[in-house]
Design a protein around this motif. Structure first.
Motif, PDB file in Angstrom:
ATOM      1  N   SER A 305     -16.499 -91.350  32.289  1.00  0.00           N
ATOM      2  CA  SER A 305     -15.044 -91.463  32.330  1.00  0.00           C
ATOM      3  C   SER A 305     -14.443 -90.469  33.326  1.00  0.00           C
ATOM      4  O   SER A 305     -13.528 -90.809  34.087  1.00  0.00           O
ATOM      5  N   ILE A 306     -14.975 -89.248  33.353  1.00  0.00           N
ATOM      6  CA  ILE A 306     -14.481 -88.241  34.305  1.00  0.00           C
ATOM      7  C   ILE A 306     -14.790 -88.645  35.736  1.00  0.00           C
ATOM      8  O   ILE A 306     -13.942 -88.536  36.634  1.00  0.00           O
ATOM      9  N   ILE A 307     -16.010 -89.120  35.968  1.00  0.00           N
ATOM     10  CA  ILE A 307     -16.397 -89.544  37.314  1.00  0.00           C
ATOM     11  C   ILE A 307     -15.465 -90.651  37.811  1.00  0.00           C
ATOM     12  O   ILE A 307     -15.024 -90.649  38.968  1.00  0.00           O
ATOM     13  N   THR A 308     -15.142 -91.573  36.917  1.00  0.00           N
ATOM     14  CA  THR A 308     -14.236 -92.663  37.293  1.00  0.00           C
ATOM     15  C   THR A 308     -12.819 -92.147  37.513  1.00  0.00           C
ATOM     16  O   THR A 308     -12.161 -92.513  38.496  1.00  0.00           O
ATOM     17  N   ALA A 309     -12.348 -91.281  36.621  1.00  0.00           N
ATOM     18  CA  ALA A 309     -10.975 -90.779  36.699  1.00  0.00           C
ATOM     19  C   ALA A 309     -10.736 -89.951  37.965  1.00  0.00           C
ATOM     20  O   ALA A 309      -9.631 -89.979  38.524  1.00  0.00           O
ATOM     21  N   THR A 310     -11.743 -89.228  38.424  1.00  0.00           N
ATOM     22  CA  THR A 310     -11.568 -88.427  39.645  1.00  0.00           C
ATOM     23  C   THR A 310     -11.547 -89.285  40.907  1.00  0.00           C
ATOM     24  O   THR A 310     -11.217 -88.792  41.991  1.00  0.00           O
ATOM     25  N   GLY A 311     -11.922 -90.547  40.772  1.00  0.00           N
ATOM     26  CA  GLY A 311     -12.000 -91.423  41.938  1.00  0.00           C
ATOM     27  C   GLY A 311     -13.335 -91.339  42.651  1.00  0.00           C
ATOM     28  O   GLY A 311     -13.519 -91.959  43.706  1.00  0.00           O
TER      29      GLY A 311
END
Length: 356
Positions: A305-311
């Motif tokens: 989720s973090i990897i996705t949220a950071t772009g």
């Protein structure tokens, strides 16, 4: 193959022909295994090599040969298939270093031997035994790759033309693997991760197999340069896709758990990009979770989720597209036969869009 039929040169057909060449070679080795030595290593190597691999490296080698104007034949298929034995060596050793549990949907070689040790209640440490036996399997694959190339049936002086690049490829893989090991002890950067990709995976997956095939065929230097201009960015795209699948892929399709790379703390460009783009809270969670050997599914889901949220995931997808476009542009101007150009364009598309 039925007499009078054209040889199979589509991807599925070439994979089958490489498989047949590997089976023939491996079966010829069994009578030469020293008497009194358990055959467990032989059996494990055969099972691993003939498992559900993509056979990409032999295909690129074959089309490097055909692109230089040489005809189809069983000799080049055998020579190209030797690269699959080298690939097996690299995977077996890589799995030991990463402590991976699954490969191609089956227990990794070191895990298989550790399980054998446990089932028989042998003395000593099962993990150490498994790793030691797997190292020997990898060593055997490396030795046999060399032998299979030289036994391919191509003229000796033709083999010598390709062997120089075969040696370069082997050195690059070891250097890249060590660079990966070194980069894993720090946080790493996107640039550093891309260097590891080029050395450890891109060159030996695409560029060097292409160039080995062209060298075996006696292709000119300008062809070698064109194949590198095509192969390097495509190899980058291949490994970047592999890194995305290692975190976001479907284990039922990839044959590997999606938590392994996160538990290991594999220093990929995607994670480095996530670190660069993370806010303070996200960066703290990455430090806590990434590389945790006890990471559970909930923690892995949070990291994804973090990897996705950071772009970062989207950033890597854009980088894959950029590298693929570079490869396509280089292929357009490469001095290849028309058939090879079309086949390599198809392979490039499959490499970038794959799901396993």
């Amino acid at each position: 193959m039925t007499v009078g039929m054209a040889p199979e040169t589509d991807a599925a057909g070439l994979a089958r022909r490489c498989e047949s060449a590997l089976i023939c070679y491996l079966d010829r080795q069994r009578p030469h295994w020293p008497d009194g030595t358990p055959a467990g290593v032989l059996d494990a190597v055969r099972r691993f090599v003939l498992a559900d691999g993509k056979r990409l490296r032999p295909m690129f080698c074959y089309w490097g040969w055909r692109g230089a104007g040489q005809p189809d034949g069983p000799e080049i298929v055998a020579a190209a298939a030797a690269l699959e034995l080298f690939h097996a060596f690299a995977l077996i050793h890589d799995d030991i270093m990463d402590n991976s549990t699954l490969r191609r949907g089956q227990p990794t070689v070191h895990r298989h031997f550790a399980d054998v040790h446990t089932r028989h209640s042998w003395r000593g440490e099962a993990v150490r035994y498994g790793q030691s036996a797997a190292l020997l399997c990898g060593d055997l694959c490396a030795a046999w790759a060399d032998h299979m190339l030289h036994e391919s049936g191509l003229p000796v002086h033709w083999i010598h033309r390709g062997y120089r690049l075969f040696t370069v490829m082997r050195t690059e893989v070891i250097a890249g693997q060590y660079l990966d090991l070194v980069s894993g002890v720090g946080d790493g950067s996107v640039a550093g991760a891309l260097t590891v990709i080029r050395m450890k995976a891109a060159r030996y997956t695409v560029t060097r197999p292409l160039q080995i095939g062209a060298a075996l065929a006696g292709g000119p230097e300008r062809l070698q340069a064109a194949l590198q201009a095509f192969g390097d960015p495509l190899g980058d795209a291949f490994q970047l896709r592999d890194d995305v699948l290692g975190v976001f892929g479907d284990p039922a399709v990839t044959g590997k758990p999606v938590v392994d790379d996160l538990r290991e703390g594999k220093p990929t460009a995607m994670v480095a990009m996530a670190r660069d783009r993370a806010d303070r809270a996200q960066a703290a969670r990455i430090r806590e979770l990434f590389g945790d050997a006890q990471l559970d599914d909930a923690g892995a889901a949070e990291l994804r989720s973090i990897i996705t949220a950071t772009g970062a995931r989207q950033g890597i997808e854009e980088l894959i597209s950029l590298r693929a476009a570079e490869a396509t542009a280089a292929l357009t101007d490469a001095p290849l036969t028309g058939e090879a150009r079309a086949a390599l364009a198809d392979l490039a598309s499959s490499v970038v869009a794959r799901h396993r």
